[in-house]
Structures are given as structure tokens and as C-alpha cells.
Design a protein around this motif. Sequence first.
Motif, short mmCIF file in Angstrom:
data_model
loop_
_atom_site.label_atom_id
_atom_site.label_comp_id
_atom_site.label_asym_id
_atom_site.label_seq_id
_atom_site.Cartn_x
_atom_site.Cartn_y
_atom_site.Cartn_z
N ALA A 197 -40.00 26.88 0.48
CA ALA A 197 -40.55 25.76 -0.29
C ALA A 197 -39.49 25.00 -1.07
CB ALA A 197 -41.62 26.27 -1.25
N LEU A 198 -38.43 25.67 -1.51
CA LEU A 198 -37.44 25.02 -2.36
C LEU A 198 -36.82 23.79 -1.70
CD1 LEU A 198 -35.97 25.07 -5.04
CD2 LEU A 198 -34.26 26.61 -4.03
N PRO A 199 -36.36 23.86 -0.44
CA PRO A 199 -35.82 22.65 0.19
C PRO A 199 -36.87 21.54 0.37
CG PRO A 199 -35.08 24.61 1.36
CD PRO A 199 -36.16 25.04 0.43
N ILE A 200 -38.13 21.92 0.64
CA ILE A 200 -39.17 20.91 0.77
C ILE A 200 -39.42 20.24 -0.57
CG2 ILE A 200 -41.61 20.53 1.31
CD1 ILE A 200 -41.43 22.80 3.33
N GLY A 201 -39.40 21.03 -1.66
CA GLY A 201 -39.52 20.46 -2.99
C GLY A 201 -38.38 19.51 -3.29
N ALA A 202 -37.17 19.85 -2.82
CA ALA A 202 -36.01 18.97 -3.00
C ALA A 202 -36.22 17.65 -2.28
CB ALA A 202 -34.75 19.66 -2.49
N PHE A 203 -36.86 17.71 -1.10
CA PHE A 203 -37.14 16.48 -0.35
C PHE A 203 -38.10 15.58 -1.14
CE2 PHE A 203 -40.25 14.45 2.56
CZ PHE A 203 -39.42 13.46 3.06
N TYR A 204 -39.18 16.16 -1.68
CA TYR A 204 -40.12 15.35 -2.47
C TYR A 204 -39.47 14.80 -3.73
CZ TYR A 204 -44.05 16.63 0.48
OH TYR A 204 -44.90 16.77 1.54
N LEU A 205 -38.61 15.61 -4.35
CA LEU A 205 -37.88 15.14 -5.52
C LEU A 205 -36.95 13.99 -5.13
CD1 LEU A 205 -37.21 15.50 -8.52
CD2 LEU A 205 -35.49 17.20 -7.86
N THR A 206 -36.38 14.09 -3.94
CA THR A 206 -35.51 13.03 -3.43
C THR A 206 -36.24 11.70 -3.35
OG1 THR A 206 -34.10 14.54 -2.15
CG2 THR A 206 -34.21 12.25 -1.41
N GLU A 207 -37.49 11.73 -2.85
CA GLU A 207 -38.27 10.50 -2.74
C GLU A 207 -38.47 9.87 -4.12
OE1 GLU A 207 -39.27 9.02 0.14
OE2 GLU A 207 -38.05 10.57 1.07
N ILE A 208 -38.70 10.70 -5.13
CA ILE A 208 -38.86 10.20 -6.50
C ILE A 208 -37.55 9.60 -7.01
CG2 ILE A 208 -39.37 10.86 -8.88
CD1 ILE A 208 -41.17 13.10 -7.72
N LEU A 209 -36.44 10.31 -6.77
CA LEU A 209 -35.14 9.86 -7.27
C LEU A 209 -34.68 8.58 -6.57
CD1 LEU A 209 -33.22 13.26 -7.59
CD2 LEU A 209 -34.19 11.86 -9.42
N VAL A 210 -35.00 8.44 -5.28
CA VAL A 210 -34.64 7.22 -4.57
C VAL A 210 -35.35 6.02 -5.20
CG1 VAL A 210 -34.98 5.96 -2.39
CG2 VAL A 210 -34.02 8.26 -2.38
N GLY A 211 -36.63 6.20 -5.55
CA GLY A 211 -37.37 5.14 -6.20
C GLY A 211 -36.78 4.78 -7.55
N ILE A 212 -36.43 5.79 -8.34
CA ILE A 212 -35.82 5.54 -9.65
C ILE A 212 -34.48 4.85 -9.50
CG2 ILE A 212 -34.84 6.67 -11.69
CD1 ILE A 212 -36.97 8.85 -11.36
N THR A 213 -33.69 5.27 -8.49
CA THR A 213 -32.38 4.66 -8.25
C THR A 213 -32.51 3.18 -7.92
OG1 THR A 213 -31.46 6.75 -7.43
CG2 THR A 213 -30.32 4.74 -6.78
N ASP A 214 -33.42 2.85 -7.03
CA ASP A 214 -33.61 1.44 -6.65
C ASP A 214 -34.00 0.59 -7.85
OD1 ASP A 214 -32.96 2.04 -4.10
OD2 ASP A 214 -34.91 1.60 -3.21
N LEU A 215 -34.92 1.11 -8.66
CA LEU A 215 -35.36 0.35 -9.83
C LEU A 215 -34.22 0.18 -10.83
CD1 LEU A 215 -38.91 1.88 -10.41
CD2 LEU A 215 -38.34 -0.34 -9.42
N ALA A 216 -33.40 1.22 -11.01
CA ALA A 216 -32.29 1.14 -11.95
C ALA A 216 -31.25 0.12 -11.49
CB ALA A 216 -31.64 2.51 -12.10
N VAL A 217 -30.94 0.10 -10.19
CA VAL A 217 -29.93 -0.82 -9.66
C VAL A 217 -30.44 -2.26 -9.69
CG1 VAL A 217 -28.59 -1.47 -7.62
CG2 VAL A 217 -28.82 0.93 -8.23
N VAL A 218 -31.69 -2.47 -9.28
CA VAL A 218 -32.25 -3.81 -9.21
C VAL A 218 -32.57 -4.34 -10.61
CG1 VAL A 218 -34.25 -5.15 -8.41
CG2 VAL A 218 -33.16 -3.50 -6.89
N GLY A 219 -32.82 -3.43 -11.56
CA GLY A 219 -33.18 -3.85 -12.91
C GLY A 219 -32.16 -4.77 -13.55
N SER A 220 -30.90 -4.63 -13.17
CA SER A 220 -29.86 -5.49 -13.76
C SER A 220 -29.94 -6.93 -13.26
CB SER A 220 -28.47 -4.92 -13.43
OG SER A 220 -28.27 -4.87 -12.03
#
Length: 450
Positions: free
Chosen positions: A20-43
Motif C-alpha cells: 500500500a505504501l507505494p500506492i499511497g505515494a502515487f495518490y500523494l503525488t497527484e495531490i502534490l502535482v496539483g499544488i505545484t501547478d497552482l504555486a507556479v501559475v499563481g505568480s
Amino acid sequence: MLNKTTSPKVVTAWSISRTALPIGAFYLTEILVGITDLAVVGSLGTEPLAAVGLGKTILLSIMVVGFAILSIGAVIMAERPNRSLCGQVVLASMLLSFLITATAGVVTYLTPELLVFGGYDESLIALFFDYAVVLLWALPPALIFSSLKNVLNAHSQTGMIMWISVGIVSGNLVGSILLVHGIGVWGGMGVQGAAWATVGVNIAASVSLYLYASRSGFLSFRSQTVRPVLERASEIASIGWAAGAQQALESMLFIVVLFLLGTYSNSWLAAGTVVFAVMELNYAASSALGEVLSARIAEQTAAKGDLRALMRLGIRMTGSTAIIFAALVSLFVDETVFVFTSRGTDTELLKLMSSLLLWTAPFFLVDAWQILFINALRGMRRTVLPMMLSTSCYWIVGIGGGIGLSQFTSIGVTGIWIGFCLGLTSAAALLGVLAFDCAREIATKSRLVH
């Protein structure tokens, strides 16, 4: 003569956690990708940020529904994993992935019309379309990655997903910065740059996982014919449509709760948004454990194993994980809120966010359990009745009860949140009863066969 069955494998907390740990990392990745895009575009400004946020929310919601539908593939493969069957399921999942993407395309092209009707600015609508029409191409590789993830889950060999997830986050961050803002004399692509970065990392991730899965001998596309692939696609769709509908209705529950909070004040809307953002982390952990449990239940069903003992193990694992997470959030509630706010945030708003998060933390447990039972029932190929039960709890108890409490009692807007929490609690209780009843029914049928 009795049919021979394989002896049930011993399933332990460690074997589930390791998978489960790697699968959890994948779902966390989807969240982090969204946060990353918003942070970069926010400027780039408020409008680009709002457009990207809207586009990502709509398309990623469709993608998560697709994940739920395709998760049935893991159940089918776990029942009797072999290279040929896994190849059939992956090809069938790829076919369904393109149908899901086509649906997302229709939504993408219709949304601007709805935004015009809603009175949105033309410039924001144009930015939304520029971003969404590119991000649409990220869905097929993301869904294919999910189907390949199911293959590894069926074989309890998910370690590679962890390394690929790290690559997705780092690659998306670097790609977004370069493509959004440019480099040197090149001025970048603006909001489209963030979308193309996501497309690129999703393609790279799906290709990498395919190469690993095929070279490891987990699946084979050789000698595959059209008819069995279509039969697998029909099987996944016939079981998975209710799982997808359930996921869609749960996502809508969160959206409607935020809408209702916003009718009272922007402060409550902001506070609810922060709490839901924190709950996404609990969702990632619970979904990972639930997916693994779903595959192990399918495996144990085929081998005539003890499903109720397996579910009790899942309850302990998801429960302890949710309790630890809730305790950490409660102990560091102010620090958690500060992650999602700025220095200039109003003091009263910070207090509201902290108190709402502190009050909601105990309900992380029931949220984790209802996710667990949903996945357990998928492992037993039960999706329609769970969808109907959870929908009733979400909308009658959660939304209906919340509106009733807010309108006809003195507690006001707090009633919306109480209704939401009661909706999750009632869903966990009813789905738990149903899951154990189905496990008992399967065990009874197994004894009668023998």
C-alpha cells in the motif's frame, strides 16, 4: 470430484503495508502535482490561478472517477493472476480509458458555455480553455498508469510505483517552471505550460511502469485477440460503473458542502476548503490501504480464505493510521492551518479554520473506514448496493440533514458541517454491516460447494 483450489496465502499487516505504501505515494503525488501547478501559475496573477484551479478540479475529478472504474481490473487479476489475463485486463482498461477521456473532452468543450451563462469574465474563460484543452491529453496516460498499477497490486509488487512517483513530482515541478515562465529569451507558454508539463510526466510515468511490468513478467500482450479483450472491458464496465458513480457522487458531496458554506460567508468557505485539503491526505492513505485490501479479498475469495478476518485486519490498519493522522493534526492544528494560509490572514478566520479542523479530526476515522468498506465490497464484486447506500447517506443524511439543522435550529451554518460528518459516519456504519454480511454470504456458499 471436488474442484481443487489453491491454499489461501497468509496476509499480514506488513504485506499489506508494503504493497500500500507505494500506492499511497502515487495518490500523494497527484495531490502534490496539483499544488505545484497552482504555486507556479499563481505568480502569473489571480485569473490564471483561478482558471488553472477550475480546469484541474474538473478534469482530475473525472480522472478519479476513472480510477474507481478501472480498479475493478485489480479485482479480476487478483482472483487468478497470470500474464495473459493481466494483458487482457490492461488492454481492456486502455479501451475504457479512451472512452473516459472522450467524456472528459465533451465536458471540457461544454464548460466554457456554462461559464458564460454563469457570468464569468471572458478572459478567465479563455485561460480555462487554453489550459484544459491541453490537460485533457494527460488523462489517457494517467489512466493507463492506473491500470498498470492494478497489475502490480494484483501481484503484491508495487515498489516501483514509489520511485516513479518521486519522478512525477520532481519532473512536473521543473517542467512547470520552465514551460510556464520560459528560459532565457523564450517567455514560456503561460498556463498551457503547466498543462504540458503534466502531460509529459504522465506519459513518461506510464511508459516506465509498462516497461517494468512487462519485463518483470507480470503481463503479456502476445496472442491477445479482440473478443476476450472486449469481454474484459464489458466485465470491468458492468461492475465498475457503480464504483465510478459512487466516486462521482462523493466528490459532488464535497463540492455541494463548500457551496452551502459559501452561501453563509467567505470565511466558512475558506475554512471548509482548508479542512478538505487536509482530508485529502487521509484519503490518500485510506485509499491505498483499501485498494490493496480489495485485491487481497479477491485473491482470498478465489482461494476460499477468511474474508472477515482480512477485513478486521484492514479495519485495524486504516483505523490506526487515521487515528495517528488525526492526533498529529489536533496536536499541531495551528501549524497545519498556517500551511494553507498567508501572514496577512485575518485572526478570526485563522481561529475558525483551527476550530473546524480540530472538531473534524475525529471523523477522519469514519471517513477512512467508509473508504475501506467501499474497496472491500469491490473486492467481492459488490458495487451497486454500496453505491445506493452511500449515496443515501451522503445526500439524505449529509446534505439534507445539514440543511435541516442549519435552517430549523439555532446552530446555523454549523449544522451544514454536522450534517456532512453524520453523512460520513452513517455511510461507514451501513457499508461496514453490508461488507461483513457479504463476506458471510460468500463463506456460506463456499461451505455449501464443499
